[in-house]
Write a protein that holds these residues in place. Sequence first.
Motif, PDB file in Angstrom:
ATOM      1  N   LEU A 247      48.005  10.083 -11.115  1.00 10.00           N
ATOM      2  CA  LEU A 247      48.226   8.901 -11.983  1.00 10.00           C
ATOM      3  C   LEU A 247      49.234   7.981 -11.545  1.00 10.00           C
ATOM      4  O   LEU A 247      49.316   6.797 -11.720  1.00 10.00           O
ATOM      5  N   HIS A 248      50.343   8.745 -11.205  1.00 10.26           N
ATOM      6  CA  HIS A 248      51.522   7.640 -10.608  1.00 10.26           C
ATOM      7  C   HIS A 248      51.292   7.123  -9.366  1.00 10.26           C
ATOM      8  O   HIS A 248      51.537   5.865  -9.465  1.00 10.26           O
ATOM      9  N   ILE A 249      50.264   7.571  -8.465  1.00  9.95           N
ATOM     10  CA  ILE A 249      49.850   6.768  -7.497  1.00  9.95           C
ATOM     11  C   ILE A 249      48.958   5.810  -8.019  1.00  9.95           C
ATOM     12  O   ILE A 249      49.060   4.628  -7.392  1.00  9.95           O
ATOM     13  N   PHE A 250      48.175   6.080  -8.801  1.00  8.26           N
ATOM     14  CA  PHE A 250      47.064   4.954  -9.202  1.00  8.26           C
ATOM     15  C   PHE A 250      47.916   3.848  -9.941  1.00  8.26           C
ATOM     16  O   PHE A 250      47.325   2.838  -9.773  1.00  8.26           O
ATOM     17  N   LEU A 251      48.884   4.220 -10.853  1.00 11.47           N
ATOM     18  CA  LEU A 251      49.473   3.102 -11.644  1.00 11.47           C
ATOM     19  C   LEU A 251      50.262   2.348 -10.740  1.00 11.47           C
ATOM     20  O   LEU A 251      50.336   1.207 -10.949  1.00 11.47           O
ATOM     21  N   GLY A 252      51.009   2.853  -9.624  1.00 11.46           N
ATOM     22  CA  GLY A 252      51.739   2.257  -8.559  1.00 11.46           C
ATOM     23  C   GLY A 252      50.783   1.037  -7.960  1.00 11.46           C
ATOM     24  O   GLY A 252      51.160   0.023  -8.074  1.00 11.46           O
ATOM     25  N   GLU A 253      49.642   1.555  -7.426  1.00  9.63           N
ATOM     26  CA  GLU A 253      48.723   0.561  -6.711  1.00  9.63           C
ATOM     27  C   GLU A 253      48.026  -0.311  -7.638  1.00  9.63           C
ATOM     28  O   GLU A 253      47.842  -1.330  -7.351  1.00  9.63           O
ATOM     29  N   ALA A 254      47.685   0.004  -8.798  1.00 11.86           N
ATOM     30  CA  ALA A 254      47.182  -0.891  -9.795  1.00 11.86           C
ATOM     31  C   ALA A 254      48.472  -2.089 -10.022  1.00 11.86           C
ATOM     32  O   ALA A 254      48.021  -3.175 -10.074  1.00 11.86           O
ATOM     33  N   ALA A 255      49.640  -1.601 -10.175  1.00  8.95           N
ATOM     34  CA  ALA A 255      50.629  -2.623 -10.394  1.00  8.95           C
ATOM     35  C   ALA A 255      50.933  -3.500  -9.125  1.00  8.95           C
ATOM     36  O   ALA A 255      51.000  -4.623  -9.491  1.00  8.95           O
TER      37      ALA A 255
ATOM     38  N   VAL B  49      40.058  -6.047 -11.124  1.00  8.18           N
ATOM     39  CA  VAL B  49      40.299  -5.698 -12.528  1.00  8.18           C
ATOM     40  C   VAL B  49      39.445  -4.729 -13.203  1.00  8.18           C
ATOM     41  O   VAL B  49      39.882  -4.069 -13.682  1.00  8.18           O
ATOM     42  N   GLU B  50      37.966  -5.144 -12.981  1.00  9.11           N
ATOM     43  CA  GLU B  50      37.152  -4.575 -13.540  1.00  9.11           C
ATOM     44  C   GLU B  50      36.981  -2.830 -12.775  1.00  9.11           C
ATOM     45  O   GLU B  50      36.752  -1.810 -13.628  1.00  9.11           O
ATOM     46  N   ASP B  51      37.435  -2.740 -11.565  1.00 11.92           N
ATOM     47  CA  ASP B  51      37.442  -1.611 -11.025  1.00 11.92           C
ATOM     48  C   ASP B  51      38.444  -0.697 -11.547  1.00 11.92           C
ATOM     49  O   ASP B  51      38.392   0.503 -11.802  1.00 11.92           O
ATOM     50  N   ALA B  52      39.776  -1.290 -11.799  1.00  7.29           N
ATOM     51  CA  ALA B  52      41.104  -0.718 -12.385  1.00  7.29           C
ATOM     52  C   ALA B  52      40.597  -0.186 -13.816  1.00  7.29           C
ATOM     53  O   ALA B  52      40.804   1.187 -14.027  1.00  7.29           O
ATOM     54  N   ALA B  53      39.933  -1.060 -14.465  1.00  8.91           N
ATOM     55  CA  ALA B  53      39.559  -0.726 -15.859  1.00  8.91           C
ATOM     56  C   ALA B  53      38.641   0.594 -15.869  1.00  8.91           C
ATOM     57  O   ALA B  53      38.777   1.519 -16.485  1.00  8.91           O
TER      58      ALA B  53
END
Length: 182
Positions: free
Chosen positions: A63-71, A159-163
């Motif tokens: 989750l840390h990696i995902f959220l960092g990449e999404a940001a 955006v759709e991919d991240a959601a």
Amino acid sequence: MSTQETVRQSAGEVEGSEALRVDAERAEQIVDALNTDLASTYVLYHQLKKHHWNVEGAEFRDLHIFLGEAADEAEEFADELAERAQALGGVPVAGTDAISEHAAVEPESEDVYDIRTSLQHDMEMYGDIIETLRDHVELAENLGDPTTAHLLRENLINVEDAAHHIEHYLEDDTLVLESATR
């Protein structure tokens, strides 16, 4: 160092672009939409970073990696939006007051929530941004600006991919067992 201050263009003023052949009237509508998307993207960016900083638990690393990449993706898109608004003769929103005023999304409070609640807030914000982006793609197309429509459409995919990824994180199928007591 010069002490002279010269305002070259006031915030909210849209000149249009002779080079891009977009008149001021059409540019104003498009820049307004871009500034809404820019402000919303900045709100999303800050919320994602907040969750990136505060995530804990068994799924911390992923989750840390995902959220960092999404940001990072949100920050990159914000830059693209601002540059497009400027290219169309507008002034991109930049200050916190302007961002709050223009954003089509509401950030969660400053409190730190459990990661499931945080991700639900993120997914809700992504959904609101998805709807706004779809509307703005159509607006840009209708105003004869396929370049802006393309820019927005490309980001809509991200955006759709991240959601969609967040939706998967929120599913109930997990290897982590909840303890009955702490």
